[in-house]
Enzyme design. Structure first.
Site, short mmCIF file in Angstrom:
data_model
loop_
_atom_site.label_atom_id
_atom_site.label_comp_id
_atom_site.label_asym_id
_atom_site.label_seq_id
_atom_site.Cartn_x
_atom_site.Cartn_y
_atom_site.Cartn_z
N MET A 64 14.63 -34.73 0.93
CA MET A 64 15.74 -34.22 1.74
C MET A 64 17.04 -34.83 1.25
O MET A 64 17.19 -36.06 1.26
CB MET A 64 15.50 -34.55 3.22
CG MET A 64 14.35 -33.78 3.83
SD MET A 64 14.01 -34.20 5.57
CE MET A 64 13.13 -35.76 5.36
N GLY A 84 7.17 -26.65 6.12
CA GLY A 84 8.02 -25.75 6.88
C GLY A 84 7.64 -25.69 8.35
O GLY A 84 6.55 -25.23 8.69
N GLY A 85 8.50 -26.21 9.21
CA GLY A 85 8.29 -26.09 10.64
C GLY A 85 7.21 -26.98 11.21
O GLY A 85 6.85 -26.82 12.38
N HIS A 112 6.62 -24.12 0.81
CA HIS A 112 7.41 -23.95 2.03
C HIS A 112 7.16 -22.52 2.50
O HIS A 112 7.50 -21.56 1.80
CB HIS A 112 8.89 -24.19 1.73
CG HIS A 112 9.75 -24.19 2.96
ND1 HIS A 112 10.87 -24.97 3.07
CD2 HIS A 112 9.68 -23.49 4.12
CE1 HIS A 112 11.44 -24.76 4.25
NE2 HIS A 112 10.73 -23.86 4.90
N CYS A 142 14.93 -25.03 -3.22
CA CYS A 142 16.22 -25.29 -2.59
C CYS A 142 17.15 -24.09 -2.74
O CYS A 142 17.36 -23.61 -3.85
CB CYS A 142 16.87 -26.53 -3.19
SG CYS A 142 18.45 -26.93 -2.43
N GLY A 144 9.24 -32.72 7.01
CA GLY A 144 10.60 -33.12 6.69
C GLY A 144 11.31 -33.76 7.85
O GLY A 144 11.18 -34.95 8.12
N LYS A 198 7.21 -27.63 -6.00
CA LYS A 198 7.49 -27.27 -4.60
C LYS A 198 8.25 -25.96 -4.60
O LYS A 198 9.29 -25.85 -5.24
CB LYS A 198 8.31 -28.36 -3.91
CG LYS A 198 8.56 -28.09 -2.42
CD LYS A 198 9.25 -29.29 -1.75
CE LYS A 198 9.32 -29.09 -0.23
NZ LYS A 198 10.28 -28.05 0.17
#
Length: 333
Positions: free
Chosen positions: A17, A211-212, A170, A99, A233, A138
């Site tokens: 991050m 993700g989530g 993701h 990203c 994350g 990723k």
């Protein structure tokens, strides 16, 4: 440390991050979890190769197992950057194909690479030829108007053919225009089922989902459903003890984490060394604000650190002052 350690650790990893998972954050997280895989912020290959910014690779030995995430799209440049990462001692080199920020797009890397699996394959082949540590990817499930059902299996197959055996997916599309990076983390719908189906299509690959994910209950459910790993994350950052503090015992069969107060005090020698080298207290303590999330005294802990760490001469005594407020709140609860 062997790549086997990184593979085992990838059962739970903390997402790379930007502006968050710097070396101070990772040192703090490692005190909470001995077992989870930690990741750097994305470091661009041009910054290392053309800019000579090798200081971006600095980290503490205590952080192992730790992965270096690279951004770039030039195979030769990524190969050189991967060598720098291996020489610095990283356990894994990860290529960012997820990203969506404007800055990343202008450099023709990140999520935009989902449109060119052949180039990603070239990049990964060059990186794998350059290093002995594992090269991983990723990615997103797709970008813009792509149909993830079509593009994701092809993407994985093309890249896996180069010898890449681990992917973190993701489970959202990235929209390269019209959504900000923050919106790209929340607005495109999650498609967990698609990621689970990829494990069925590619049983030999190590696939992590991202993700989530906001709890260890979710993480355990994904692992029980057959996925090999889970990457978390923001929840791991904002509630580090709820995620990382319980992960070793629940997901790895390891020991429970030390108490929150013990972790805070274990940071003191690190902080003193950082200050002695000319660093600022806030550079470290900004990552510690969530340590007592959900606990009595959490608000005062955050307030004391937030307001005091920027002051001239602020030092380890601020941690003790914040801990005193926590103890007082706990006694009153």
């Amino acid at each position: 440390m062997s790549s086997n350690a990184a593979i085992r650790a990838a059962r739970l990893s903390v997402a790379p991050m930007m502006d968050w998972t710097d070396r101070h954050c990772r040192y703090f997280h490692r005190l909470i979890s001995r077992d989870a895989l930690l990741c750097t912020e994305m470091v661009t290959a041009p910054a290392l190769v053309r800019g000579g910014a090798l200081h971006l690779l600095d980290f503490s030995p205590e952080e192992h197992p730790v992965a270096l995430q690279l951004g770039g799209s030039d195979p030769a440049e990524l190969a050189q950057a991967a060598r720098f990462g291996q020489d610095a001692g990283y356990d894994e080199i990860n290529l960012n194909v997820g990203c969506p920020s404007d800055r990343v797009q202008s450099g023709t890397f990140g999520a935009v690479l989902m449109k060119d699996p052949g180039l990603v394959a070239e990049c990964c082949a060059a990186m794998r030829a350059a290093v002995d540590v594992e090269v991983t990817v990723k990615c997103r499930i797709g970008v813009d108007d792509q149909d993830p059902e079509e593009v994701l299996p092809e993407f994985i197959a093309r890249v896996a053919a180069t010898g890449v055996g681990r992917f973190t997916i993701h489970a959202r599309k990235a929209w390269l225009e019209g959504l900000s990076p923050k919106e790209n983390r929340d607005i495109p719908p999650l498609d967990y089922d698609l990621v689970r189906r990829m494990k069925g299509l590619f049983p030999a690959l190590h696939l992590s989902i991202n993700g989530g994910v906001t709890s260890l209950d979710q993480a355990e459910a994904f692992l029980e459903a057959g996925l090999d790993g889970v990457m978390i994350g923001r929840a791991a950052y904002h509630q580090p003890y709820d995620i990382l503090g319980r992960a070793d015992a629940r997901l790895f069969g390891g020991q429970p984490a030390p108490q929150r107060e013990e972790i805070a005090r274990d940071m003191l020698p690190y902080i003193e060394t950082h200050l002695a080298g000319g660093g600022k207290l806030a550079q470290v303590t900004r990552h510690m604000l969530g340590l007592f999330a959900g606990q009595p005294g959490a608000r005062m802990w955050r307030r004391v650190l937030s307001e005091g760490a920027h002051r001239e001469g602020a030092g380890p005594e601020l941690i003790e002052a914040a801990l005193a407020h926590v103890a007082e709140a706990r006694g009153a609860a």
